[in-house]
Each structure stands twice: as structure tokens, then as C-alpha cells.
Design a protein around this motif. Structure first.
Motif, PDB file in Angstrom:
ATOM      1  N   ILE A   1       0.842  -1.204   0.000  1.00  0.00           N
ATOM      2  CA  ILE A   1       0.000   0.000   0.000  1.00  0.00           C
ATOM      3  C   ILE A   1       0.875   1.251   0.000  1.00  0.00           C
ATOM      4  CG2 ILE A   1      -1.650   1.351   1.355  1.00  0.00           C
ATOM      5  CD1 ILE A   1      -2.963  -1.278   2.192  1.00  0.00           C
ATOM      6  N   LEU A   2       1.956   1.220   0.783  1.00  0.00           N
ATOM      7  CA  LEU A   2       2.883   2.364   0.802  1.00  0.00           C
ATOM      8  C   LEU A   2       3.485   2.604  -0.577  1.00  0.00           C
ATOM      9  CD1 LEU A   2       4.784   1.965   4.207  1.00  0.00           C
ATOM     10  CD2 LEU A   2       3.259   3.829   3.545  1.00  0.00           C
ATOM     11  N   ARG A   3       3.913   1.528  -1.238  1.00  0.00           N
ATOM     12  CA  ARG A   3       4.497   1.658  -2.569  1.00  0.00           C
ATOM     13  C   ARG A   3       3.459   2.218  -3.547  1.00  0.00           C
ATOM     14  NH1 ARG A   3       6.388  -3.079  -2.702  1.00  0.00           N
ATOM     15  NH2 ARG A   3       4.847  -4.137  -3.995  1.00  0.00           N
ATOM     16  N   HIS A   4       2.236   1.741  -3.419  1.00  0.00           N
ATOM     17  CA  HIS A   4       1.148   2.154  -4.307  1.00  0.00           C
ATOM     18  C   HIS A   4       0.796   3.627  -4.105  1.00  0.00           C
ATOM     19  CE1 HIS A   4      -2.674   1.533  -6.518  1.00  0.00           C
ATOM     20  NE2 HIS A   4      -3.226   2.302  -5.592  1.00  0.00           N
ATOM     21  N   THR A   5       0.723   4.055  -2.850  1.00  0.00           N
ATOM     22  CA  THR A   5       0.236   5.408  -2.555  1.00  0.00           C
ATOM     23  C   THR A   5       1.344   6.457  -2.566  1.00  0.00           C
ATOM     24  OG1 THR A   5       0.409   4.924  -0.178  1.00  0.00           O
ATOM     25  CG2 THR A   5      -1.738   4.595  -1.231  1.00  0.00           C
ATOM     26  N   GLN A   6       2.542   6.090  -2.088  1.00  0.00           N
ATOM     27  CA  GLN A   6       3.604   7.100  -1.977  1.00  0.00           C
ATOM     28  C   GLN A   6       4.503   7.137  -3.208  1.00  0.00           C
ATOM     29  OE1 GLN A   6       5.624   6.819   1.817  1.00  0.00           O
ATOM     30  NE2 GLN A   6       3.711   6.944   2.962  1.00  0.00           N
ATOM     31  N   ARG A   7       4.986   5.950  -3.649  1.00  0.00           N
ATOM     32  CA  ARG A   7       5.871   5.955  -4.808  1.00  0.00           C
ATOM     33  C   ARG A   7       5.087   6.189  -6.104  1.00  0.00           C
ATOM     34  NH1 ARG A   7       9.047   0.633  -6.572  1.00  0.00           N
ATOM     35  NH2 ARG A   7       7.201   0.370  -7.895  1.00  0.00           N
ATOM     36  N   ASN A   8       3.947   5.514  -6.241  1.00  0.00           N
ATOM     37  CA  ASN A   8       3.174   5.613  -7.480  1.00  0.00           C
ATOM     38  C   ASN A   8       2.103   6.696  -7.454  1.00  0.00           C
ATOM     39  OD1 ASN A   8       4.686   3.467  -8.399  1.00  0.00           O
ATOM     40  ND2 ASN A   8       3.181   1.927  -7.790  1.00  0.00           N
ATOM     41  N   LYS A   9       1.965   7.367  -6.290  1.00  0.00           N
ATOM     42  CA  LYS A   9       1.044   8.510  -6.152  1.00  0.00           C
ATOM     43  C   LYS A   9      -0.399   8.166  -6.523  1.00  0.00           C
ATOM     44  CE  LYS A   9       4.683  11.021  -5.254  1.00  0.00           C
ATOM     45  NZ  LYS A   9       5.082  11.159  -3.839  1.00  0.00           N
ATOM     46  N   LYS A  10      -0.831   6.975  -6.107  1.00  0.00           N
ATOM     47  CA  LYS A  10      -2.202   6.554  -6.420  1.00  0.00           C
ATOM     48  C   LYS A  10      -2.985   6.329  -5.125  1.00  0.00           C
ATOM     49  CE  LYS A  10      -1.100   3.016  -9.199  1.00  0.00           C
ATOM     50  NZ  LYS A  10      -1.251   1.957 -10.227  1.00  0.00           N
ATOM     51  N   LEU A  11      -4.304   6.408  -5.229  1.00  0.00           N
ATOM     52  CA  LEU A  11      -5.162   6.134  -4.074  1.00  0.00           C
ATOM     53  C   LEU A  11      -5.369   4.630  -3.939  1.00  0.00           C
ATOM     54  CD1 LEU A  11      -7.951   8.839  -4.480  1.00  0.00           C
ATOM     55  CD2 LEU A  11      -6.092   8.841  -2.816  1.00  0.00           C
ATOM     56  N   PHE A  12      -5.479   4.159  -2.690  1.00  0.00           N
ATOM     57  CA  PHE A  12      -5.814   2.758  -2.441  1.00  0.00           C
ATOM     58  C   PHE A  12      -7.240   2.519  -2.924  1.00  0.00           C
ATOM     59  CE2 PHE A  12      -6.825  -0.650   0.889  1.00  0.00           C
ATOM     60  CZ  PHE A  12      -6.246  -1.660   0.124  1.00  0.00           C
ATOM     61  N   VAL A  13      -7.525   1.309  -3.399  1.00  0.00           N
ATOM     62  CA  VAL A  13      -8.809   1.018  -4.038  1.00  0.00           C
ATOM     63  C   VAL A  13     -10.005   1.351  -3.141  1.00  0.00           C
ATOM     64  CG1 VAL A  13      -8.765  -1.426  -3.347  1.00  0.00           C
ATOM     65  CG2 VAL A  13     -10.103  -0.732  -5.336  1.00  0.00           C
ATOM     66  N   ARG A  14      -9.881   1.143  -1.843  1.00  0.00           N
ATOM     67  CA  ARG A  14     -11.011   1.430  -0.945  1.00  0.00           C
ATOM     68  C   ARG A  14     -11.213   2.931  -0.754  1.00  0.00           C
ATOM     69  NH1 ARG A  14     -12.660  -3.403   1.366  1.00  0.00           N
ATOM     70  NH2 ARG A  14     -11.298  -5.114   0.739  1.00  0.00           N
ATOM     71  N   GLU A  15     -10.123   3.706  -0.877  1.00  0.00           N
ATOM     72  CA  GLU A  15     -10.254   5.162  -0.837  1.00  0.00           C
ATOM     73  C   GLU A  15     -10.948   5.660  -2.104  1.00  0.00           C
ATOM     74  OE1 GLU A  15      -9.521   7.038   1.795  1.00  0.00           O
ATOM     75  OE2 GLU A  15      -9.078   5.126   2.778  1.00  0.00           O
ATOM     76  N   ARG A  16     -10.673   5.011  -3.223  1.00  0.00           N
ATOM     77  CA  ARG A  16     -11.338   5.374  -4.470  1.00  0.00           C
ATOM     78  C   ARG A  16     -12.853   5.201  -4.352  1.00  0.00           C
ATOM     79  NH1 ARG A  16      -6.811   2.316  -8.323  1.00  0.00           N
ATOM     80  NH2 ARG A  16      -5.445   4.141  -8.498  1.00  0.00           N
ATOM     81  N   LEU A  17     -13.249   4.084  -3.747  1.00  0.00           N
ATOM     82  CA  LEU A  17     -14.685   3.831  -3.601  1.00  0.00           C
ATOM     83  C   LEU A  17     -15.343   4.865  -2.695  1.00  0.00           C
ATOM     84  CD1 LEU A  17     -14.723  -0.070  -3.374  1.00  0.00           C
ATOM     85  CD2 LEU A  17     -15.564   1.345  -5.238  1.00  0.00           C
ATOM     86  N   LYS A  18     -14.632   5.298  -1.661  1.00  0.00           N
ATOM     87  CA  LYS A  18     -15.202   6.317  -0.763  1.00  0.00           C
ATOM     88  C   LYS A  18     -15.496   7.615  -1.518  1.00  0.00           C
ATOM     89  CE  LYS A  18     -13.194   4.688   3.601  1.00  0.00           C
ATOM     90  NZ  LYS A  18     -12.162   4.940   4.627  1.00  0.00           N
TER      91      LYS A  18
END
Length: 476
Positions: free
Chosen positions: A15-32
């Protein structure tokens, strides 16, 4: 505990790699950001649990049902923290089930694409057959023909077969800098032509918004993309289920008491009305044929204001009970009343040992076959909850998975199997033969049946739409 583990996707580091390095939202944050409120029914969250090819239960794909702008939607969202959102066979099965739900219930579909495409080492299990990956695109075309709207957001990699998901949707949004769309990425271009090309130049948001036209909307950020999708849905003019707020009473008895009533031992069956009294509005239940075939309970009641017919196991399904079930299911179908099935099958008695017992057994089978036909042909919504055991032919009679209920959920204590493993208690001795090998084989078979009948084994393989807590049954 399992649901908590699943909610973390590929784990904290991923999740850290996804959100910090790749600058993307976690899938559950997207749904919110997409949903109207917190009420979201996640489908089969334990799919892939402890299966040989997936060490993370989330299966790289999150599916569920929620509301956008007051419209009920089905969501199919890749979770790139699980092996880059790569599609495994269980992920294909999960998406196909979500599309089936969308078609059966005419629900608008939303795809959040962030995937590296198919997991190639398992291509023979997810590509060639009609129930494999290509069926997702086929279903998209069929849903469009059925006038069921579909929208998509390219919110990460969208490679190979995955590229067809947004391009076959009716409207698609792509996000600048993080959304890319191509059949084969820069490494394959280099291998094929020797040319270096960046992901942005090959298939980035600007290219697909200005040059190829594969995307209908350009978004400079994830937040903007989900606002755009909400705006799109607000103008689709699609609300097939106008909802009115229905006043309803709560049960007279607390739903929390279902935790103490969930059957743990299947040698006897708890009176099922104890469970119904904690699920029905005002604990009111208008029973049908109350004194006939009492091992099946049938009748009418309301759940959160909605009229439903109830078909609930109350012991081993006798001849009379099956005839009663046939009659009641046909009534519900004639009156267009949805049916709720509560499965709690008592283990079968011993096989018949006399002619009279054999005749009774045959009569019961004939009556059960009649009820199977009634259940299969009832043209009303059917929802099945396995609250205890689900064994053998009674699984079919009570609208198990093979009879295509609109939804099927399990309580955590549920057991799903062809037979109860406790029936294999002894090996018949044949005199001078050594039965040690037979007994060892029997022990192994019993252990295997025990393991494979658990609710979690079932849900991992998508034989249901999820394990739910008993006290949440009314809400689900």
C-alpha cells in the motif's frame, strides 16, 4: 479477522508503494470518493483465500454494490497492491459473477481499471474457455444491448486484455500521469522494434483524450476523475429502481442474539422460528401450512418493509414438507413475491433397510424433485442464506448455488458438502481381510470432507457471494 486482513489488500508495504511511490489512491479510498455514503456491500471478499495460486485473499479485484447519485451500481475495481492488479483465475470468476449480478438485477456497472492484465503462467486457466477472461468483454457488449449503462476509470495500468474494459464501456475517464492504456507496454515495443517509448507517449491520458479518442474524459487527478464519473452517472437518466422509504418495525428480539443461535452441531436442528423472530419486522410471521410437513417452515413476512416469502429448514426435509415447499414456492411466483431461503439441513438418516422404508424414501425423493422444479422455475428474486448445514440434494431443493439464486450468503458456521463426513463412521469388516488400509483411507476422506465443507473454503472458491456475520443478515 479474515475480513480485516482482506481490507489491507497486498499488505502495508504494498500500500505504501502504491500510494507514496506511485502517487495513487488505495482502491477502498477510491470507492469512498465515488459512493454516496458508507453503505457498501462487498461481494465475496474472501475469494482466493488459501488457494494454491493466490497468497492474498483479495484476489487483486474488489467487487461490490453501492449507490452513486442515488443509483444502485455494481463495482469492479482492480487492487494493484495485490500483484499489480494482475488477473488470476479467481479474479476472472469474481468479475464475471459481478457482471452476472449486474445483468440479473439491471444495475449500472462501474469499472476501476488498474491492472497488469492476465497472469500469463496461468493463461490456460483464465483465457481460452467461455467462462474465462474474454467473457468479461462479451458481457460488456451484452449489457450495452440490454441498455444497462457501464462507465470506467483508467486509474493505473490498463494493459493487454484489460484495455478492452474501458474501451467497451459507454463512457471512460483517464487520469493524467497515472492512467495508461495499451495492448503491450514499452518493454514489448523495445523487444519488437528496438524503439524506446515512454508509457505516456505510448498510451497516456493526453494521447487517448486528444489523439486516439479511446477515452471520453481527461482528469488531472483521481479526485477529479471520480467527480467526473459521478457527474456522468447523474446525467445517464437511469434509475430502474425508484426507492421509497418504507416505514418498518425492528424485530422484537435483538439480532445480536443470532450469534448464540447459529447452529454449531448438525446432529439436531434448532427450531428455525427462533432465528426468524430475530430477522422479521416486528417479529411477525404469517405461517403457511403450519401443521403440515413441519420439518419445513413456510410463510410471509417483511424485512425492512419489503414483503418476502420464507422457506426455512426445520429438520430433515420429509415427503410432506417438500410438497408444502412446492406449493408455497409456486404461490410466491404467482404473486411476484421474492423468496428468502434459510438452509439448515439436518443430516440424513440411515439408508432404507426394508421395502416399506425404501418406498417411503422413494416418495420423499419424488416430492423433493417436485420442489426442485418449482424452485428452478419460480420467476421471482431468490436469496439464500446458509445458516447451518447445506448437504446433498437438499442444497438443490433449498436453492443452493446450482439453482442460481440472485444472491447466496453463508454464516461463518455454515457447512457446504455433498454428505456429512460423520456418516462415514465405520468400515465394514469382511472376516479375514486386514482393514487397516481401509480405515486409514476413510480417516483421510473424512478429514478432506471436513476441510472442504467449511464456509471459508466455499467462499474462497466463489461458491457464494460472501460470508456474513449473523447479526448483519437483515442489513445484507
Amino acid at each position: 479477522e479474515l475480513l480485516e486482513m482482506v481490507s489491507k489488500g497486498g499488505g502495508e508495504n504494498a500500500i505504501l508503494r502504491h500510494t507514496q511511490r506511485n502517487k495513487k489512491l488505495f482502491v477502498r479510498e477510491r470507492l469512498k470518493l465515488l459512493l454516496d455514503d458508507e453503505s457498501f456491500l462487498e461481494l465475496s471478499p474472501l475469494a482466493g483465500l488459501n488457494m494454491p495460486y493466490g497468497d492474498v485473499p483479495a484476489a487483486g479485484c474488489l467487487t461490490g454494490i453501492g449507490k452513486i447519485c442515488g443509483v444502485w451500481c455494481v463495482f469492479m475495481a482492480n487492487d494493484a497492491t495485490v500483484k499489480g492488479g494482475t488477473i488470476y483465475p479467481i479474479g476472472v470468476k469474481k468479475q464475471l459473477r459481478a457482471q452476472e449480478i449486474a445483468m440479473q438485477n439491471r444495475l449500472l456497472s462501474v469499472y476501476l481499471v488498474d491492472s497488469g492484465g492476465a497472469f500469463l503462467p496461468l493463461q490456460s486457466e483464465l483465457f481460452p474457455d467461455k467462462s474465462h477472461g474474454g467473457r468479461i468483454f462479451y458481457n460488456e457488449a451484452i449489457m450495452s444491448a440490454m441498455r444497462i449503462p457501464q462507465v470506467a476509470v483508467v486509474c493505473g495500468s490498463c494493459v493487454a486484455g484489460g484495455a478492452y474494459v474501458p474501451t467497451m464501456a459507454e463512457e471512460a475517464v483517464i487520469i493524467d500521469k497515472i492512467g495508461t492504456l495499451f495492448l503491450a507496454g514499452p518493454p514489448l515495443v523495445k523487444a519488437a522494434t528496438g524503439e524506446y517509448v515512454s508509457p505516456e507517449d505510448l498510451g497516456g491520458a493526453k494521447l487517448h483524450s486528444k489523439v486516439s479518442g479511446c477515452s471520453d474524459h481527461f482528469a488531472s487527478s483521481e479526485k477529479e476523475a471520480y467527480e467526473c464519473i459521478r457527474n456522468v452517472i447523474s446525467t445517464i437518466n437511469y434509475d430502474p429502481l425508484p426507492e421509497e422509504v418504507i416505514e418498518h418495525d425492528s424485530p422484537l428480539y435483538s439480532s445480536d442474539e443470532l450469534l448464540g443461535l447459529a447452529p454449531r452441531d448438525y446432529r439436531c436442528t434448532l427450531p428455525v422460528k427462533l432465528i426468524l423472530s430475530r430477522l422479521m419486522d416486528g417479529s411477525r410471521f404469517q405461517e403457511f401450512k403450519a401443521n403440515y410437513g413441519t420439518t419445513l417452515v413456510t410463510g410471509f413476512g417483511h424485512v425492512e418493509g419489503h414483503l418476502v416469502g420464507i422457506v426455512a429448514n426445520n429438520g430433515e426435509l420429509s415427503h410432506d414438507a417438500a410438497l408444502k415447499g412446492s406449493h408455497f414456492v409456486q404461490l410466491c411466483s404467482q404473486r411476484s413475491i421474492p423468496i428468502l431461503f434459510f438452509q439448515n439441513t439436518a443430516p440424513h438418516t440411515a439408508e432404507p433397510t426394508s421395502i416399506s422404508q425404501a418406498e417411503a424414501h422413494s416418495n420423499r425423493l419424488k416430492a423433493q424433485a417436485s420442489m426442485m422444479a418449482a424452485v428452478a422455475c419460480a420467476a421471482v428474486p431468490k436469496i439464500t442464506i446458509v445458516i447451518g448445514g447445506c448437504y446433498g440434494s437438499e442444497s438443490y431443493v433449498m436453492c443452493g448455488r446450482s439453482f442460481s439464486p440472485n444472491f447466496l450468503f453463508l454464516w461463518p458456521n455454515a457447512r457446504v458438502a455433498l454428505v456429512d463426513s460423520r456418516h462415514f463412521s465405520t468400515v465394514p469388516h469382511t472376516g479375514d481381510n486386514d482393514c487397516t488400509g481401509d480405515e486409514s483411507e476413510l480417516k483421510h476422506l473424512k478429514e478432506k470432507l471436513e476441510e472442504e465443507s467449511s464456509a471459508f473454503y466455499s467462499s474462497a472458491r466463489l461458491w457464494d457471494d460472501g460470508v456474513i456475520l449473523p447479526q448483519n443478515t437483515r442489513k445484507v
